[in-house]
Structure formats: structure tokens, C-alpha cells
Scaffold this motif. Structure first.
Motif, PDB file in Angstrom:
ATOM      1  N   GLY B 115     -40.663  23.705  47.058  1.00  0.00           N
ATOM      2  CA  GLY B 115     -41.106  25.082  46.950  1.00  0.00           C
ATOM      3  C   GLY B 115     -42.244  25.414  47.903  1.00  0.00           C
ATOM      4  N   ILE B 116     -42.859  26.550  47.662  1.00  0.00           N
ATOM      5  CA  ILE B 116     -43.909  27.032  48.559  1.00  0.00           C
ATOM      6  C   ILE B 116     -45.045  26.020  48.667  1.00  0.00           C
ATOM      7  CG2 ILE B 116     -45.661  28.827  48.883  1.00  0.00           C
ATOM      8  CD1 ILE B 116     -43.715  30.860  47.743  1.00  0.00           C
ATOM      9  N   ALA B 117     -45.457  25.485  47.524  1.00  0.00           N
ATOM     10  CA  ALA B 117     -46.583  24.542  47.537  1.00  0.00           C
ATOM     11  C   ALA B 117     -46.254  23.312  48.392  1.00  0.00           C
ATOM     12  CB  ALA B 117     -46.928  24.123  46.110  1.00  0.00           C
ATOM     13  N   GLY B 118     -45.046  22.823  48.259  1.00  0.00           N
ATOM     14  CA  GLY B 118     -44.653  21.645  49.024  1.00  0.00           C
ATOM     15  C   GLY B 118     -44.591  21.924  50.521  1.00  0.00           C
ATOM     16  N   LEU B 119     -44.165  23.119  50.886  1.00  0.00           N
ATOM     17  CA  LEU B 119     -44.102  23.467  52.302  1.00  0.00           C
ATOM     18  C   LEU B 119     -45.502  23.692  52.869  1.00  0.00           C
ATOM     19  CD1 LEU B 119     -40.980  25.793  52.178  1.00  0.00           C
ATOM     20  CD2 LEU B 119     -41.128  23.525  53.234  1.00  0.00           C
ATOM     21  N   ARG B 120     -46.400  24.198  52.030  1.00  0.00           N
ATOM     22  CA  ARG B 120     -47.792  24.358  52.468  1.00  0.00           C
ATOM     23  C   ARG B 120     -48.491  23.007  52.607  1.00  0.00           C
ATOM     24  NH1 ARG B 120     -49.788  29.022  52.825  1.00  0.00           N
ATOM     25  NH2 ARG B 120     -49.068  30.890  51.738  1.00  0.00           N
ATOM     26  N   SER B 121     -48.292  22.141  51.636  1.00  0.00           N
ATOM     27  CA  SER B 121     -49.063  20.892  51.635  1.00  0.00           C
ATOM     28  C   SER B 121     -48.659  20.000  52.810  1.00  0.00           C
ATOM     29  CB  SER B 121     -48.908  20.153  50.305  1.00  0.00           C
ATOM     30  OG  SER B 121     -47.613  19.621  50.207  1.00  0.00           O
ATOM     31  N   ARG B 122     -47.406  20.109  53.245  1.00  0.00           N
ATOM     32  CA  ARG B 122     -47.006  19.351  54.437  1.00  0.00           C
ATOM     33  C   ARG B 122     -47.851  19.735  55.645  1.00  0.00           C
ATOM     34  NH1 ARG B 122     -42.690  18.908  51.421  1.00  0.00           N
ATOM     35  NH2 ARG B 122     -40.968  17.485  51.893  1.00  0.00           N
ATOM     36  N   GLN B 212     -26.388  12.305  58.471  1.00  0.00           N
ATOM     37  CA  GLN B 212     -27.410  12.955  59.278  1.00  0.00           C
ATOM     38  C   GLN B 212     -28.772  12.871  58.584  1.00  0.00           C
ATOM     39  OE1 GLN B 212     -25.710  16.872  59.793  1.00  0.00           O
ATOM     40  NE2 GLN B 212     -24.024  16.099  61.045  1.00  0.00           N
ATOM     41  N   LEU B 213     -28.764  13.115  57.290  1.00  0.00           N
ATOM     42  CA  LEU B 213     -30.024  13.114  56.555  1.00  0.00           C
ATOM     43  C   LEU B 213     -30.617  11.705  56.501  1.00  0.00           C
ATOM     44  CD1 LEU B 213     -31.715  15.287  55.413  1.00  0.00           C
ATOM     45  CD2 LEU B 213     -30.322  15.301  53.351  1.00  0.00           C
ATOM     46  N   ALA B 214     -29.768  10.722  56.340  1.00  0.00           N
ATOM     47  CA  ALA B 214     -30.264   9.347  56.315  1.00  0.00           C
ATOM     48  C   ALA B 214     -30.902   8.990  57.649  1.00  0.00           C
ATOM     49  CB  ALA B 214     -29.117   8.382  55.992  1.00  0.00           C
ATOM     50  N   CYS B 223     -37.817  17.459  56.144  1.00  0.00           N
ATOM     51  CA  CYS B 223     -37.250  18.800  55.952  1.00  0.00           C
ATOM     52  C   CYS B 223     -35.871  18.834  56.597  1.00  0.00           C
ATOM     53  CB  CYS B 223     -38.087  19.871  56.654  1.00  0.00           C
ATOM     54  SG  CYS B 223     -39.820  19.902  56.203  1.00  0.00           S
ATOM     55  N   ALA B 224     -35.015  19.699  56.102  1.00  0.00           N
ATOM     56  CA  ALA B 224     -33.714  19.878  56.744  1.00  0.00           C
ATOM     57  C   ALA B 224     -33.194  21.269  56.423  1.00  0.00           C
ATOM     58  CB  ALA B 224     -32.718  18.820  56.271  1.00  0.00           C
ATOM     59  N   MET B 225     -32.323  21.771  57.297  1.00  0.00           N
ATOM     60  CA  MET B 225     -31.730  23.081  57.073  1.00  0.00           C
ATOM     61  C   MET B 225     -30.254  22.940  56.740  1.00  0.00           C
ATOM     62  SD  MET B 225     -31.872  26.507  59.456  1.00  0.00           S
ATOM     63  CE  MET B 225     -30.653  26.033  60.688  1.00  0.00           C
ATOM     64  N   LEU B 239     -27.034  16.952  47.895  1.00  0.00           N
ATOM     65  CA  LEU B 239     -28.104  16.534  48.815  1.00  0.00           C
ATOM     66  C   LEU B 239     -29.469  16.614  48.139  1.00  0.00           C
ATOM     67  CD1 LEU B 239     -27.000  18.290  52.136  1.00  0.00           C
ATOM     68  CD2 LEU B 239     -26.700  15.882  51.495  1.00  0.00           C
ATOM     69  N   ARG B 240     -29.666  17.684  47.363  1.00  0.00           N
ATOM     70  CA  ARG B 240     -30.950  17.841  46.666  1.00  0.00           C
ATOM     71  C   ARG B 240     -31.198  16.668  45.724  1.00  0.00           C
ATOM     72  NH1 ARG B 240     -33.508  18.965  42.288  1.00  0.00           N
ATOM     73  NH2 ARG B 240     -35.078  20.600  42.046  1.00  0.00           N
ATOM     74  N   ARG B 241     -30.152  16.255  45.015  1.00  0.00           N
ATOM     75  CA  ARG B 241     -30.273  15.124  44.088  1.00  0.00           C
ATOM     76  C   ARG B 241     -30.530  13.821  44.817  1.00  0.00           C
ATOM     77  NH1 ARG B 241     -25.711  17.110  41.567  1.00  0.00           N
ATOM     78  NH2 ARG B 241     -24.423  15.696  42.777  1.00  0.00           N
ATOM     79  N   GLU B 242     -29.800  13.621  45.915  1.00  0.00           N
ATOM     80  CA  GLU B 242     -29.833  12.315  46.570  1.00  0.00           C
ATOM     81  C   GLU B 242     -31.024  12.142  47.498  1.00  0.00           C
ATOM     82  OE1 GLU B 242     -26.026  11.776  48.438  1.00  0.00           O
ATOM     83  OE2 GLU B 242     -24.987  12.449  46.623  1.00  0.00           O
ATOM     84  N   TYR B 243     -31.572  13.247  47.982  1.00  0.00           N
ATOM     85  CA  TYR B 243     -32.716  13.180  48.902  1.00  0.00           C
ATOM     86  C   TYR B 243     -33.866  14.030  48.366  1.00  0.00           C
ATOM     87  CZ  TYR B 243     -29.600  10.850  52.131  1.00  0.00           C
ATOM     88  OH  TYR B 243     -28.740   9.951  52.701  1.00  0.00           O
ATOM     89  N   PRO B 244     -34.480  13.576  47.274  1.00  0.00           N
ATOM     90  CA  PRO B 244     -35.494  14.419  46.632  1.00  0.00           C
ATOM     91  C   PRO B 244     -36.739  14.650  47.492  1.00  0.00           C
ATOM     92  CG  PRO B 244     -35.398  12.245  45.612  1.00  0.00           C
ATOM     93  CD  PRO B 244     -34.234  12.322  46.544  1.00  0.00           C
ATOM     94  N   ASP B 245     -36.950  13.838  48.519  1.00  0.00           N
ATOM     95  CA  ASP B 245     -38.155  14.015  49.341  1.00  0.00           C
ATOM     96  C   ASP B 245     -37.982  15.054  50.442  1.00  0.00           C
ATOM     97  OD1 ASP B 245     -39.320  12.093  47.805  1.00  0.00           O
ATOM     98  OD2 ASP B 245     -38.919  10.456  49.220  1.00  0.00           O
ATOM     99  N   ILE B 246     -36.767  15.502  50.639  1.00  0.00           N
ATOM    100  CA  ILE B 246     -36.487  16.457  51.710  1.00  0.00           C
ATOM    101  C   ILE B 246     -36.673  17.890  51.214  1.00  0.00           C
ATOM    102  CG2 ILE B 246     -34.640  17.389  53.185  1.00  0.00           C
ATOM    103  CD1 ILE B 246     -35.507  14.700  54.150  1.00  0.00           C
ATOM    104  N   ALA B 247     -37.471  18.670  51.939  1.00  0.00           N
ATOM    105  CA  ALA B 247     -37.559  20.103  51.644  1.00  0.00           C
ATOM    106  C   ALA B 247     -36.393  20.799  52.343  1.00  0.00           C
ATOM    107  CB  ALA B 247     -38.889  20.671  52.128  1.00  0.00           C
ATOM    108  N   LEU B 248     -35.677  21.639  51.617  1.00  0.00           N
ATOM    109  CA  LEU B 248     -34.459  22.260  52.142  1.00  0.00           C
ATOM    110  C   LEU B 248     -34.690  23.712  52.554  1.00  0.00           C
ATOM    111  CD1 LEU B 248     -31.795  20.889  49.608  1.00  0.00           C
ATOM    112  CD2 LEU B 248     -32.041  20.249  52.028  1.00  0.00           C
TER     113      LEU B 248
END
Lengths: 372, 372
Positions: B115-122, B212-214, B223-225, B239-248
Motif C-alpha cells: 500500500g501507500i505506506a510501503g511505497l513511501r517507506s521504500r 520473471q519475478l524470480a 516492485c513489479a507492474m 503472484l501476490r500470494r507467492e511474492y509477498p515482498d513485491i509491491a504491485l
């Protein structure tokens, strides 16, 4: 330079604006940035979309042919959709109306793996139109669905498909449903001698669809239904590659929402990515497609310009057994009629209603010379 | 009985027809068959869609609230779309306008993982608006894209994303592009000290996106689009489940084609299935969304009614650095401005143009009291 993929857009604007608008679409669907900021001559030459023709087709409507670079697509069917209409779909003055594929790109996607011939040979029905019905409603237990499938199959239907709403729900798990429906249809086949096929609907992400298909294959199923606009084009291609023995039925769910002409989306693109049969809303039923759209869609599916196998048109949606003669005269024998609710309304007489349907199709004398 | 998922449709018809039409939609999006052919009382009670309200909202337009059974959806995001609008999308008199989710269903999908907080904290940017640009055009080599990424990043942009047309093409393989862009941005980060992030675009079927994500993760990318309407909702959830550290980041490609209100599709549904940021066509640029649509979309993304993390609105599409003050006053600091072509037009001055963009955002004094 390789041949271009031609996209034909119908654009609503005035004569003074159409050239600028056409050029904007060609840029949007390729490099998506100001051309004067592109330094590379080979990008300008080989990648930027080119407006090949602009033709007025009605008051304030123009057909615009744009040549797109196949190199931007590679072999990814999802990327083809992205490049054909990704951002332009966000403009409400444009319809994606048609495409012309370079042969190499068409060969990449491969088209139907079985096509009309494969769907006929499963049934031993070489000339007549085929018949289909749908397991409904949502919410039934696997046992009830299996009983329904048996009743349908006792009427000697050719294909019995899941309603596209049947997924992998708590009240009817995919694996349990398959087992019950396969068993029900097997009992009926023994009685009728007719090789009725079950067409389960696949749902979820690619992995879920794979698991479903693997469990279906293990039970001898050789057909499945997918909804390409829900599942994603690339995932349909993956299933086609990985399960070459499965004949794929394409369901139009979410397909009419796109401003892509139905005769293109359902009649050309779904077959291109592997649909052996394409289900679509018939005219005069619950949906608003015109007879002209339905005819163009069916013709597109049956006569692919790309050397691929023909795909079987499956008109559906509020059709009745009463309309069988009219619809067969309209579509001819290379079609599968899908009647769901109208048969289900017979309730305890479901088998008799199904038998009346299959008899009406088998007995039909075509009034249209070209079909006979 | 569990709470219903409410779908709000806007239907174009006349007062004499609206009740019949509303009931037909409720049936189409649930059991899809004549109700009098349904024998099971629990299907009629628990599964059939129910028309909860009909309200005239304009001349010949009615808002219809239909309660759908969450049991038909389970935990499958693709099936949610299927049940909300699958067949009804084939009717051209209906727009899917809004939804009200029962809490349990919202919790099932989970919403943004960062979310917003995660995108800001990066970025270590706690209050100001964020900045973004896009790597274009199609057709560049990985080396050229990497050089572009470096030039952008030297202007201290926050996020640099791939153009959504960049896939896994012969002229620029995904793995090579990632490597070049990561390296280019790393050089710039060393110079600027600013933790610029690279956002690669994923394409292809679920397996291709996973690969690709791996490979992106292995290079430290977080992050990924994705384009949910191209990739399929269920695959985004996977993808959200399998790569919880990636901001989408969600790209709207093919999204405007659907007759689903953009403030719902992009502002609510994309976040619901996991988009931490939602890219959308800004008003006054190349696309036709109105300021009201953009505001509603941004507000929906930022204030999810379902207790999930807020998602960051990312207006884009033909924006200019000149418009930064106006756009910040319009969107406030909880937004990310995405300017692509306008920066790229600076060509050899790309870094300077990027720096002017990031300075304009950092220095902005809000004229709108509520943002300060």
C-alpha cells in the motif's frame, strides 16, 4: 523488415481530425511517446505503428488500418492483445474491428488443435450439426449435477458443458463434480450407445486450471471450457500447449464488455489462441447481437484466413428447441446448438426434451441450398 | 445466510421495463436459467441473485442493486469478475458501477500487501507526493534502456517503470533488460544517494510472470507492474500470494474497454486483488477520463471501505512537468505523478528534466487546505 500485423480500428471523429487521431493511435499502440524524442532510426522504421489507410465508412466513422510490428508481440498471445488494444481501449471513440495477421505470427499461435473435425470425430457425427446443453443452476451439489448430466445424456446430446459459473465452490468442488458428471454420463452412454462428451469449465489461476485439467484427463475427459477474457490469453495458450489432447471450448464471459467487435474477438482471436469451439450469444435470445454479427462471427470461426483449423461456432443464450429448424437453416450443419434453460424447464422430462432436441437436429432438412 | 456481495449496475432503459430488466440481470449473474425450473429451495434462497433496490438516477438510467451470493465466488478473484459482470458484459445497456463487499470476502482477497505506506517507506518519503517515469520506446536494446534508466534516476525519480509494452521480446529479453536497468539505476543511486526503485513489467502466462519475478527478486527488485485485465485477476492473486515482498503496480491496459466504471475497476478492484499502486489515465492528457472520474478513482484507491491498506493513485498519460502544481493541488500528496514522454522529449537533457520534475514535486506548496 517483416510483414506488419494490421489492426483495423473504427474511429468516431470528424474529417478534420481523423489523420491526427489515426496517427495518435499508431503511436499509442507502439512506442507510446513523442516521435521526435526517438533517436533510433531503426525504432522509427521498424517499431513505430504506421497508418496504412484511412477510409470513411459512415457519417463520422472512419476505418483506420494501422500496421504494428510483430516483433513487439513475439509469441505471447496476451502481449498481442496488449499491442492491439491495450491503451486504445481506454479511449471511447475507438472499436477494434478487425486484424490481418502475417502468416508467421498466425503460425506462432497455432489456432485450434482439433477444430470442427476433431469435435465431429469424437462423436462420430460427420455431417450433421452438433448438440450441446449446460449444467445449471449454480449451487447444486455434485450429485445433483451428475444426475442432471445423466438425464441430458440419456437424450443423446453430443456435448454437455458446465455452466460458466460453476467453478470450484464449497458446495460443489471441481473434483467431486467431475467425478459425478463423468459417472452420470457413463451410465447414459451405456444405455444410449451415444458417445456424449462432458465439457468441464476451468477456473482460477493457471495452476488451478492445470490441476483441474490433470484431474479431468485422469478420468478420460477430452474437452474443457475456458473463458479467455477472464483467464488471460497467455494462459489459454499455455493450456493448449500442455494439454494437446484436450479440445477447448471458449466462453465469451467478460468478452462483450470490451469494445472489440465480437466477430473479431470471439470469431477470430479466441480460435487463434486455440479455441476449437466458440460459444456466443445468439440473436433473438437473451442477448443483443444482431443476425449479421452472429453470421460474421460464425463465418470467421469456420473459415480462418490463416490456414488454421476451422473452429466450431456454438450459438447459445436463451435458445429454444422450437427454433432449431430456423437456426440450422441460418448456421448450417457446421455449428453446435447450445440449449440450456429451455431444456431444464422440462424438469422431470429433461431426457425427453433433450431427445426431442437431438432428433430435431438429426432430422432437419435444410432449406438453404448451400448447406446441403 | 451469509451477507451478499452487492453489485450496483447502471441500466439504460425505460421505467416500464426496469423491473423485468433488473430481475433478468440478477438471474443472469447467478443461476442463468428460468427460476421456475429450479427445484431446490436452498438454491432459490441462497444462490439466485436478488434485486435489492432500483433507483432512477437520470433520464432513462436506473441504478440497480443486486445481491450476489459470495458462495458462488469462493476465494477466486477471476470468478468474482465472472459473477459480477461475465455475461452481463455482453449486454450493451449495462455498466457495472460499484460494489459493496461483505467483510469476509474482502478479507479473502486481502488488498494491497504494501500500500501507500510501503511505497513511501521504500523511498524514505513520508509525506510528499512520489514521482515516476517510464522506460520507452519499444524496440530499444537492454543497454539503451539501462542507460535511459540511469539518466532518469540521476534526476532522483522515485520509481522508474517499464513501458507496459515492454515484454520479453527478441530485441530486449526480460532478463537482459532487468540486468541493465538494475545496473544503470544502481550507478545513479550511488551518485544521488536517492533509493530510486525499478518497476519491471511482467508479461505472458502465470509461469512466465513467475519466472520473471524470480529473476527480478534475485537482483534485489521489490516492485513489479502487472496488467490485471490482460493477465487475469486470478493470476495477480497468485503472484501476490507467492511474492509477498513485491509491491504491485497495476497497469490499466485493456481496462477501459470494459464497461466497468474506471473508479470501480481501477480504483477498487485492482487494489482489492493486491495492487499497491494503480496507474490510470489522467484528465487533460491523451485520454478522456474526466476530473470527476479521476478524483473518484483516486479516492477509492486511497480510502478502501474494506479495512485494507490504501493503494497509491498514479495519474499518467500525456502529463507534463508544467502541470505538476495543478496536479498536486488536485490529487494531494498521497499520489505518484507519472510523467514519461514529456521527460523523454528532453532527450540529452533527460536527467535535468527529471531533476526539475522531482524538485517541482518536493517544493510544492499546496493551495488546497485539506492537503496540508
Amino acid at each position: 523488415m517483416t510483414a506488419r500485423l494490421v489492426a483495423v480500428y473504427h474511429v468516431r471523429t470528424d474529417a478534420a481530425s481523423i489523420e491526427t487521431r489515426a496517427q495518435a493511435i499508431a503511436v499509442e499502440q507502439s512506442v507510446e511517446m513523442p516521435l521526435d524524442a526517438i533517436e533510433e532510426p531503426d525504432v522509427l522504421r521498424d517499431i513505430v505503428g504506421e497508418v496504412q489507410a484511412i477510409e470513411p465508412i459512415a457519417d463520422g466513422i472512419f476505418a483506420v488500418r494501422v500496421g504494428l510490428a510483430p516483433a513487439t508481440i513475439g509469441s505471447d498471445a496476451a502481449q498481442m492483445l496488449n499491442m492491439l488494444f491495450g491503451n486504445t481501449s481506454l479511449h471511447d471513440d475507438v472499436v477494434l474491428h478487425d486484424i490481418v495477421l502475417p502468416p508467421a505470427l498466425a503460425a506462432t499461435f497455432g489456432g485450434p488443435g482439433h477444430g470442427i473435425a476433431g469435435l465431429r470425430s469424437r462423436l462420430g457425427a460427420e455431417r450433421r450439426a452438433l448438440t450441446c446443453s449446460a449444467l445449471k443452476p449454480q449451487g447444486l451439489s455434485p450429485e445433483r449435477l451428475g444426475a442432471l448430466a445423466e438425464q441430458f445424456a440419456r437424450g443423446a446430446l453430443d456435448y454437455i458443458k458446465d455452466d460458466h459459473g460453476l467453478a470450484d465452490q464449497d458446495y460443489s468442488r471441481f473434483a467431486d463434480r467431475i467425478r459425478a458428471c463423468v459417472a452420470g454420463i457413463a451410465r447414459a452412454r451405456e444405455a444410449t450407445g451415444h458417445p456424449t462428451r462432458y465439457v468441464p469449465s476451468l477456473s482460477g489461476d493457471l495452476n488451478a486450471m492445470r490441476r483441474q485439467l490433470a484431474s479431468a484427463c485422469a478420468q478420460g475427459i477430452d474437452c474443457a471450457m475456458v473463458a479467455p477474457m477472464i483467464a488471460g490469453f497467455a494462459n489459454i495458450q499455455a493450456l493448449r500447449r500442455e494439454y494437446p489432447d484436450i479440445a477447448l471450448f471458449a466462453h465469451p464471459s467478460l468478452g462483450g464488455a470490451a469494445r472489440i467487435a465480437p466477430e473479431l474477438l470471439i470469431g477470430r482471436l479466441f480460435p487463434l489462441i486455440g479455441a476449437d469451439a466458440v460459444i456466443f450469444p445468439n440473436f433473438g435470445g437473451r442477448f443483443g447481437y444482431s443476425p449479421e454479427t452472429c453470421r460474421a462471427l460464425a463465418d470467421n470461426a469456420r473459415t480462418p484466413p490463416d490456414g488454421q483449423r476451422p473452429s466450431l461456432p456454438v450459438p447459445a443464450g436463451g435458445m429454444t428447441v422450437q427454433r432449431v429448424p430456423e437456426l440450422l437453416d441460418f448456421y448450417g450443419p457446421d455449428a453446435m446448438l447450445l440449449i440450456g434453460g429451455n431444456l431444464l424447464s422440462a424438469r422431470t422430462q429433461l431426457t425427453e426434451a433433450s431427445a426431442a432436441f437431438t432428433r430435431a437436429v438429426a432430422a432437419h432438412q435444410y432449406r438453404v441450398r448451400s448447406w446441403t
